[in-house]
Design a protein around this motif. Structure first.
Motif: not given
Length: 307
Positions: A131-132, A145-146, A163-165, A179-181
């Motif tokens: 996500x970063x 995860x915005x 964003x998803x692409x 999903x795993x930071x």
């Protein structure tokens, strides 16, 4: 002698603050041109609703005299009578609906004034999470995860699709665990890949990466010299130690086509503050397995069994 106008304005202000809270200062985000789709007018409709609600409150109460206001509300803007309480309950419901319709901050695009990414800071970081990396590749300051954090808020579908692409692209090329930071990749490798494949990224990020890529890594050169000076016998001992620990501690199977052991080792090392890439661990495990294979083939007991 009481100042009726001043007292009335004070009570009206207290009622407005209690009813509308932060919406009294709400302003449409300022959007500038950058990476991804942009819809600068997407907040105008919500802003019109906010202003209309505040103005309606102000006009309705302005018609009342000071004595009427004092009979219905105290100086803090709270209702005194059942009728006033019922009216406020109805208005609270309308206010709640209005807040629920507030668009996400990125509803009109990710390039919002005040949310720009600090690349100088983030490129000092050794590793980035998925996500970063996605946030920095688009240009805004990472915040997890915005889409999850803004669940239920309105947003232009083209913005979400973009964003998803971008997320899918980065996850696929670096095999991130979404999903795993704690699942991270070397920041400079990810950033250099973005430049190499000519991904649409902010000009500031491209400039920083280009500058860092041209800067000699003295520490890396120093490590290379140390690695070259290692005695071959010591290196073999080190490889035997690595493969032995992997097999004994992680049940590593060198014959398996794929193995999760390199990732497990990397995660355990990360907990101890030791950063080592999975590819590096995988490389040493392969070398150790090959050395172990050669050792076994030269072992007298093995030769006797073959005979």
């Amino acid at each position: 002698m009481r100042n009726d106008k001043l007292t009335k304005n004070y009570i009206l202000g207290a009622i407005l603050r209690r009813r509308h809270g932060s919406l009294l200062q709400w302003q449409p985000p300022e959007i500038f041109e950058g990476v991804g789709p942009s819809f600068p007018n997407v907040f105008n409709e919500f802003n019109a609703y906010v202003q209309a609600a505040i103005e309606t409150s102000r006009e309705t109460m302005a018609e009342a005299t000071l004595d009427e206001l004092l009979a219905a509300y105290d100086h803090a803007g709270f209702p005194r009578t059942e009728a006033a309480q019922l009216r406020e309950t109805i208005l609270d419901g309308e206010e709640s609906k209005l807040r629920q319709s507030e668009p996400a901050w990125f509803a009109g695009g990710f390039n919002v004034v005040g949310r720009e990414a600090d690349y100088k800071y983030w490129l000092i970081m050794k590793n980035w999470s998925l996500y970063e990396a996605v946030a920095l590749s688009i240009g805004f300051e990472p915040a997890g995860d915005i889409l999850e954090d803004n669940l239920g808020k309105g947003c232009q579908s083209q913005v979400v699709d973009f964003y998803q692409k971008r997320l899918t692209l980065l996850q696929d090329n670096f095999d991130w665990d979404e999903g795993s930071p704690s699942d991270k990749r070397p920041s400079i490798e990810v950033a250099q890949w973005m430049v190499k494949v000519d991904l649409e990224i902010p000009a500031k990020l491209r400039e920083h990466v280009t500058y860092l890529s041209k800067t000699p890594d003295k520490q890396s050169n120093s490590k290379s010299k140390v690695r070259e000076s290692i005695d071959p016998r010591e290196r073999k001992t080190m490889l035997r130690l690595i493969i032995g620990l992997a097999k004994g501690g992680y049940s590593y199977d060198e014959k398996a086509a794929r193995s999760s052991v390199p990732k497990e080792i990397a995660n355990d090392l990360d907990l101890e503050g030791i950063n080592l890439e999975q590819d590096t661990i995988r490389k040493y495990l392969r070398e150790g397995a090959e050395l172990l294979k050669n050792d076994l083939s030269q072992c007298p007991d093995t030769q006797a069994k073959k005979g």
